[in-house]
Write a protein that holds these residues in place. Sequence first.
Motif, PDB file in Angstrom:
ATOM      1  N   PRO A 163     -15.607   6.663   2.117  1.00 57.60           N
ATOM      2  CA  PRO A 163     -14.455   7.344   1.373  1.00 57.60           C
ATOM      3  C   PRO A 163     -13.176   7.305   1.526  1.00 57.60           C
ATOM      4  O   PRO A 163     -12.326   7.517   0.788  1.00 57.60           O
ATOM      5  CB  PRO A 163     -15.131   8.805   1.891  1.00 57.60           C
ATOM      6  N   HIS A 164     -12.930   6.353   2.837  1.00 58.21           N
ATOM      7  CA  HIS A 164     -11.465   6.355   3.071  1.00 58.21           C
ATOM      8  C   HIS A 164     -11.049   5.024   1.971  1.00 58.21           C
ATOM      9  O   HIS A 164      -9.802   5.099   1.684  1.00 58.21           O
ATOM     10  CB  HIS A 164     -11.476   5.842   4.470  1.00 58.21           C
ATOM     11  N   VAL A 165     -11.980   4.014   1.787  1.00 57.79           N
ATOM     12  CA  VAL A 165     -11.529   3.030   0.815  1.00 57.79           C
ATOM     13  C   VAL A 165     -11.600   3.752  -0.618  1.00 57.79           C
ATOM     14  O   VAL A 165     -10.509   3.386  -1.286  1.00 57.79           O
ATOM     15  CB  VAL A 165     -12.601   1.690   0.808  1.00 57.79           C
ATOM     16  N   VAL A 166     -12.527   4.550  -0.926  1.00 59.46           N
ATOM     17  CA  VAL A 166     -12.915   4.956  -2.299  1.00 59.46           C
ATOM     18  C   VAL A 166     -11.439   5.813  -2.643  1.00 59.46           C
ATOM     19  O   VAL A 166     -10.873   5.584  -3.576  1.00 59.46           O
ATOM     20  CB  VAL A 166     -14.036   5.940  -2.609  1.00 59.46           C
ATOM     21  N   GLU A 167     -11.029   6.606  -1.661  1.00 61.37           N
ATOM     22  CA  GLU A 167      -9.754   7.472  -1.944  1.00 61.37           C
ATOM     23  C   GLU A 167      -8.465   6.428  -2.073  1.00 61.37           C
ATOM     24  O   GLU A 167      -7.888   6.968  -3.012  1.00 61.37           O
ATOM     25  CB  GLU A 167      -9.700   8.433  -0.650  1.00 61.37           C
ATOM     26  N   ALA A 168      -8.450   5.446  -1.335  1.00 63.66           N
ATOM     27  CA  ALA A 168      -7.483   4.681  -1.544  1.00 63.66           C
ATOM     28  C   ALA A 168      -7.175   3.903  -2.799  1.00 63.66           C
ATOM     29  O   ALA A 168      -6.271   3.764  -3.627  1.00 63.66           O
ATOM     30  CB  ALA A 168      -7.341   3.469  -0.205  1.00 63.66           C
ATOM     31  N   ILE A 169      -8.398   3.458  -3.432  1.00 62.94           N
ATOM     32  CA  ILE A 169      -8.362   2.917  -4.602  1.00 62.94           C
ATOM     33  C   ILE A 169      -8.081   3.873  -5.483  1.00 62.94           C
ATOM     34  O   ILE A 169      -7.283   3.602  -6.493  1.00 62.94           O
ATOM     35  CB  ILE A 169     -10.133   2.397  -4.836  1.00 62.94           C
ATOM     36  N   SER A 170      -8.775   5.143  -5.593  1.00 59.20           N
ATOM     37  CA  SER A 170      -8.500   6.150  -6.516  1.00 59.20           C
ATOM     38  C   SER A 170      -7.063   6.419  -6.693  1.00 59.20           C
ATOM     39  O   SER A 170      -6.459   6.635  -7.785  1.00 59.20           O
ATOM     40  CB  SER A 170      -9.368   7.296  -6.042  1.00 59.20           C
ATOM     41  N   ARG A 171      -6.569   6.745  -5.432  1.00 62.29           N
ATOM     42  CA  ARG A 171      -4.970   7.033  -5.270  1.00 62.29           C
ATOM     43  C   ARG A 171      -4.098   6.034  -5.950  1.00 62.29           C
ATOM     44  O   ARG A 171      -3.294   6.444  -6.800  1.00 62.29           O
ATOM     45  CB  ARG A 171      -4.720   7.348  -3.683  1.00 62.29           C
ATOM     46  N   GLN A 172      -4.399   4.627  -5.578  1.00 58.13           N
ATOM     47  CA  GLN A 172      -3.475   3.636  -6.144  1.00 58.13           C
ATOM     48  C   GLN A 172      -3.598   3.355  -7.611  1.00 58.13           C
ATOM     49  O   GLN A 172      -2.736   3.198  -8.202  1.00 58.13           O
ATOM     50  CB  GLN A 172      -3.591   2.469  -5.327  1.00 58.13           C
ATOM     51  N   ALA A 173      -4.975   3.624  -7.938  1.00 56.72           N
ATOM     52  CA  ALA A 173      -5.343   3.204  -9.420  1.00 56.72           C
ATOM     53  C   ALA A 173      -4.395   4.241 -10.199  1.00 56.72           C
ATOM     54  O   ALA A 173      -4.045   3.869 -11.485  1.00 56.72           O
ATOM     55  CB  ALA A 173      -6.661   3.251  -9.823  1.00 56.72           C
ATOM     56  N   ALA A 174      -4.358   5.393  -9.830  1.00 57.22           N
ATOM     57  CA  ALA A 174      -3.719   6.423 -10.849  1.00 57.22           C
ATOM     58  C   ALA A 174      -2.365   6.348 -10.536  1.00 57.22           C
ATOM     59  O   ALA A 174      -1.546   6.963 -11.401  1.00 57.22           O
ATOM     60  CB  ALA A 174      -4.103   7.940  -9.966  1.00 57.22           C
ATOM     61  N   LEU A 175      -1.564   5.601  -9.501  1.00 57.63           N
ATOM     62  CA  LEU A 175      -0.063   5.386  -9.466  1.00 57.63           C
ATOM     63  C   LEU A 175       0.435   4.407 -10.069  1.00 57.63           C
ATOM     64  O   LEU A 175       1.097   4.346 -10.844  1.00 57.63           O
ATOM     65  CB  LEU A 175       0.296   5.419  -8.108  1.00 57.63           C
ATOM     66  N   LEU A 176      -0.279   2.945  -9.793  1.00 59.61           N
ATOM     67  CA  LEU A 176       0.304   1.836 -10.294  1.00 59.61           C
ATOM     68  C   LEU A 176      -0.588   0.654 -10.014  1.00 59.61           C
ATOM     69  O   LEU A 176      -1.249   0.506  -9.073  1.00 59.61           O
ATOM     70  CB  LEU A 176       1.801   1.529  -9.755  1.00 59.61           C
ATOM     71  N   ASN A 177      -0.891  -0.191 -11.067  1.00 63.42           N
ATOM     72  CA  ASN A 177      -1.434  -1.484 -10.709  1.00 63.42           C
ATOM     73  C   ASN A 177      -0.953  -2.576 -11.482  1.00 63.42           C
ATOM     74  O   ASN A 177      -1.097  -2.560 -12.805  1.00 63.42           O
ATOM     75  CB  ASN A 177      -3.252  -1.403 -10.808  1.00 63.42           C
ATOM     76  N   THR A 178       0.019  -3.223 -10.831  1.00 62.96           N
ATOM     77  CA  THR A 178       0.535  -4.525 -11.508  1.00 62.96           C
ATOM     78  C   THR A 178       0.689  -5.588 -10.581  1.00 62.96           C
ATOM     79  O   THR A 178       0.244  -5.614  -9.474  1.00 62.96           O
ATOM     80  CB  THR A 178       1.857  -4.006 -12.347  1.00 62.96           C
ATOM     81  N   HIS A 179       1.388  -6.718 -11.103  1.00 59.33           N
ATOM     82  CA  HIS A 179       1.399  -7.950 -10.461  1.00 59.33           C
ATOM     83  C   HIS A 179       2.436  -8.087  -9.312  1.00 59.33           C
ATOM     84  O   HIS A 179       3.304  -7.132  -9.189  1.00 59.33           O
ATOM     85  CB  HIS A 179       1.511  -9.207 -11.436  1.00 59.33           C
ATOM     86  N   THR A 180       2.576  -9.218  -8.644  1.00 56.35           N
ATOM     87  CA  THR A 180       3.392  -9.342  -7.664  1.00 56.35           C
ATOM     88  C   THR A 180       4.992  -9.823  -7.747  1.00 56.35           C
ATOM     89  O   THR A 180       5.725 -10.408  -6.939  1.00 56.35           O
ATOM     90  CB  THR A 180       3.085 -10.336  -6.659  1.00 56.35           C
ATOM     91  N   ARG A 181       5.405  -9.586  -9.228  1.00 56.89           N
ATOM     92  CA  ARG A 181       6.757 -10.097  -9.506  1.00 56.89           C
ATOM     93  C   ARG A 181       7.739  -9.026  -9.380  1.00 56.89           C
ATOM     94  O   ARG A 181       8.932  -9.174  -9.523  1.00 56.89           O
ATOM     95  CB  ARG A 181       6.677 -10.599 -11.026  1.00 56.89           C
ATOM     96  N   TYR A 182       7.329  -7.868  -9.127  1.00 58.25           N
ATOM     97  CA  TYR A 182       8.158  -6.674  -8.704  1.00 58.25           C
ATOM     98  C   TYR A 182       7.889  -6.339  -7.329  1.00 58.25           C
ATOM     99  O   TYR A 182       6.696  -6.732  -6.535  1.00 58.25           O
ATOM    100  CB  TYR A 182       7.809  -5.585  -9.432  1.00 58.25           C
ATOM    101  N   LEU A 183       8.960  -5.640  -6.853  1.00 58.81           N
ATOM    102  CA  LEU A 183       8.674  -5.121  -5.213  1.00 58.81           C
ATOM    103  C   LEU A 183       7.795  -4.389  -5.162  1.00 58.81           C
ATOM    104  O   LEU A 183       7.723  -3.342  -5.975  1.00 58.81           O
ATOM    105  CB  LEU A 183      10.038  -4.879  -4.947  1.00 58.81           C
ATOM    106  N   HIS A 184       6.990  -4.181  -4.004  1.00 61.52           N
ATOM    107  CA  HIS A 184       5.856  -3.118  -3.769  1.00 61.52           C
ATOM    108  C   HIS A 184       5.704  -3.206  -2.153  1.00 61.52           C
ATOM    109  O   HIS A 184       5.544  -4.298  -1.402  1.00 61.52           O
ATOM    110  CB  HIS A 184       4.821  -3.182  -4.733  1.00 61.52           C
ATOM    111  N   GLU A 185       5.633  -1.968  -1.619  1.00 62.79           N
ATOM    112  CA  GLU A 185       5.334  -2.203  -0.156  1.00 62.79           C
ATOM    113  C   GLU A 185       4.154  -2.381   0.275  1.00 62.79           C
ATOM    114  O   GLU A 185       3.997  -2.992   1.319  1.00 62.79           O
ATOM    115  CB  GLU A 185       5.502  -0.529   0.306  1.00 62.79           C
ATOM    116  N   THR A 186       3.293  -2.139  -0.677  1.00 63.59           N
ATOM    117  CA  THR A 186       1.806  -2.179  -0.094  1.00 63.59           C
ATOM    118  C   THR A 186       1.484  -3.506   0.510  1.00 63.59           C
ATOM    119  O   THR A 186       0.603  -3.692   1.163  1.00 63.59           O
ATOM    120  CB  THR A 186       0.787  -1.530  -1.249  1.00 63.59           C
ATOM    121  N   ILE A 187       1.814  -4.443  -0.531  1.00 65.89           N
ATOM    122  CA  ILE A 187       1.426  -5.977  -0.251  1.00 65.89           C
ATOM    123  C   ILE A 187       2.186  -6.427   1.097  1.00 65.89           C
ATOM    124  O   ILE A 187       1.668  -7.321   1.873  1.00 65.89           O
ATOM    125  CB  ILE A 187       1.908  -7.092  -1.379  1.00 65.89           C
ATOM    126  N   LEU A 188       3.307  -5.881   1.296  1.00 64.72           N
ATOM    127  CA  LEU A 188       4.200  -6.174   2.434  1.00 64.72           C
ATOM    128  C   LEU A 188       3.416  -5.830   3.847  1.00 64.72           C
ATOM    129  O   LEU A 188       3.286  -6.346   4.847  1.00 64.72           O
ATOM    130  CB  LEU A 188       5.633  -5.977   2.495  1.00 64.72           C
TER     131      LEU A 188
END
Lengths: 444, 444
Positions: B80-105
């Motif tokens: 459930p913790h992983v499912v929640e993270a996927i669902s939350r992020q899929a609803a917010l933003l999913n794009t490539h790494t040419r923009y700044l994003h905290e999660t990858i850092l």
Amino acid sequence: MSAKTTILDMNRFDPSTASSLDEHKRDMVRRRAALGNGYRLFYRDPVEIVRGTGSHVFDEQGNDYLDAYNNVVSVGHCHPHVVEAISRQAALLNTHTRYLHETILDYSERLLAKLPEDIDRITYQCTGSEANDLAIRIARNYTGGRGIIVTNEAYHGNTDLVSGFSPSIGMGQELSPDCGLLPTPDTHLHGDEAIGDYMAAKLNEQIALMEARGVKFAGLLVDSIFSSDGIFPGKPGWLKKVADAAHAAGGLYIADEVQPGFCRTGDAFWGFERHGFVPDIVTMGKPMANGIACSATAVRHDILDAFTARIPYFNTFAGNPVAMAAASATLDVMENEDLMGNARRIGAMFVSQLEGLAVEHPCIADIRGAGLYIGVDFDDPATGDPMSVETLELIEHMRRRRVLTSNCGSFGNILKIRTPLVFSAADVDRYMTALADSLDALGL
Amino acid sequence: MSAKTTILDMNRFDPSTASSLDEHKRDMVRRRAALGNGYRLFYRDPVEIVRGTGSHVFDEQGNDYLDAYNNVVSVGHCHPHVVEAISRQAALLNTHTRYLHETILDYSERLLAKLPEDIDRITYQCTGSEANDLAIRIARNYTGGRGIIVTNEAYHGNTDLVSGFSPSIGMGQELSPDCGLLPTPDTHLHGDEAIGDYMAAKLNEQIALMEARGVKFAGLLVDSIFSSDGIFPGKPGWLKKVADAAHAAGGLYIADEVQPGFCRTGDAFWGFERHGFVPDIVTMGKPMANGIACSATAVRHDILDAFTARIPYFNTFAGNPVAMAAASATLDVMENEDLMGNARRIGAMFVSQLEGLAVEHPCIADIRGAGLYIGVDFDDPATGDPMSVETLELIEHMRRRRVLTSNCGSFGNILKIRTPLVFSAADVDRYMTALADSLDALGL
């Protein structure tokens, strides 16, 4: 040609200029060093994006940007139907394809129904690179040849194999000794009517040269709107002459639909379909599942059978239930919201407004598009030289007006307009205003 | 060796026997023809799975199966913790790494902190194949050599490049002319104490042979628990001798952590870590984001810099916010639920119970494991010959008892126990009961 840039080396942030950024971005840029020097940000003032919806994205302060660049989120950022499908399936099951599961069967049947009847098998991978890598191996296996011909500025992916057939990577990337190069199908230079015969003749020349050096021709690998060459869709039909020439020489036609596929061109579901011929292998990726890693290689059964009889192929994440649920939902949206029609209508409106703008800006030397993929050439009106520096400045000016767009072509002088397919008339207006203002600000 | 099977050609359903299945499955099998002949199902009676939780999956009738096979869903199916993270992020933003994003850092910093200090850069891909493909290119670029040495039954992925270094694929797959082969580190044959010196000597032999034919040694590419060779973790420490020999010869050590990484061995976060040496490149994949396509290549900065200075590399889906959110959540669970400790404790209990069973079943010739990756050799007690047919029968008997497990090794006589890391003591009991009953049913 020393002025040549590469598609991977144009609109980019130079980390040595980080001191000009605000503290928050400076810190993020510093932390990105962990990703290595290969991770290049767009823009002199990189954009932090935290949220997206439709054709808009938002930075950490809540400012909205118009997205005229991203083709992966083809049905719009975070489309609720796709998000719901991902969330539902992620909570139910996500495993590989060694067990029976309905989703992959349902989706495959829907997708094959959109392909020519002869293309009756589909196999899944995770990225366009993997699909093209496999397609080349399948073509080589079937024909017994090794030679693959691509265009002069083609980009087909990042694996060892496909990098060797991606001249646009440039820098130290060597081309494969089995690579033949066609010129860019530059309709601006050669005209729409002549391009088919011109390119077919060039293909025959390349095949002859290749075979003269002992490399048997295996296939032509082509993106039918020639994205990285500078966006040259041309008039529907011309590419058939080239495909016929490839077939006549005993090679396969591999349609790289990673960019033109999935309604992008407005004219048809697939890019090759505009031209009225049947390829042998079709690869696809980017927009397929609206951002969840998902790609595929569709192929005639006799060609695939010849490969699978010799080589077992398995791809752990490919075709998994979450990817298939996301891909199915993406296809639902394309159908339910008539995004092919939208791409056609909005694309035509876009081109018409660009043509209006060109009247006052003679630096706009050519406008060409198919659906929501449009290229605009900027050439010096006096000399006809490509305006590489100015086009890059234009991109930066658009970014300051919070419109995300980019440039392409071997000289970087082509404005690349490649929006989500949900782009609206109001979005076109905003883009055009930002473009007109940017041209004025630059005195172009 | 004609008796040799391949890892991709063992536990499998033969579609020509579909008439023995119920109508529903027969229909699904028929529809799977659209995927081509390469899509092989497990088992004579394939399993349809519709739902999963923890170490259990469920078929369409609601029957539960114990999953002792799937290592991708390392923190358990649909945590459930992983499912929640996927669902939350899929609803917010999913794009490539040419923009700044905290999660990858954030994620990259956490992951690099788990790697040796010298491994200070991380780049993302989507699959283990892509990571190994890139790792070989990086190693070749750094050393100026082309020769890569792997073990006799290695599997490192499915791209054109890594297929040539994956002898276990078998059939018509040709090995690269730049491939050197080490024997399987068979501790059952050579003993635990001798294996390090034996393998180091074999490596030196292979390097000499390779260089004698004009191929400069670039690196050793090894999965430190030798999964497809038949699971040979050996005692902690032995592999350092081999790594030292690779380094002494001027090559890099590429640790393929796709299988042993992320707590699998119970002894350490990474498989190589058990052996007390520092690799030059570390590739990872499968369990990284619990099923969302995500992989990475971690590497020393001097080695990566030498590559990125020459070759631009970009991967559209890699490191996207949804993949990074899923990977972060997966790491949270590994830490919060002490899955490394669980792998160690439950793995030890498993081995101990298998040893108990071996007393009554002399066909159990060897038991070896590290954490929740355990191999059990079945040899004919009279002749010592590998019991290939019987081990495959055993897998089928386990499946009838709704326990999913598999076999491996060049003769298919090794029971492969590779459970989600959340496997419990009760799960071990159920597995052992099914195994004992199956051995009895087969008269073994």
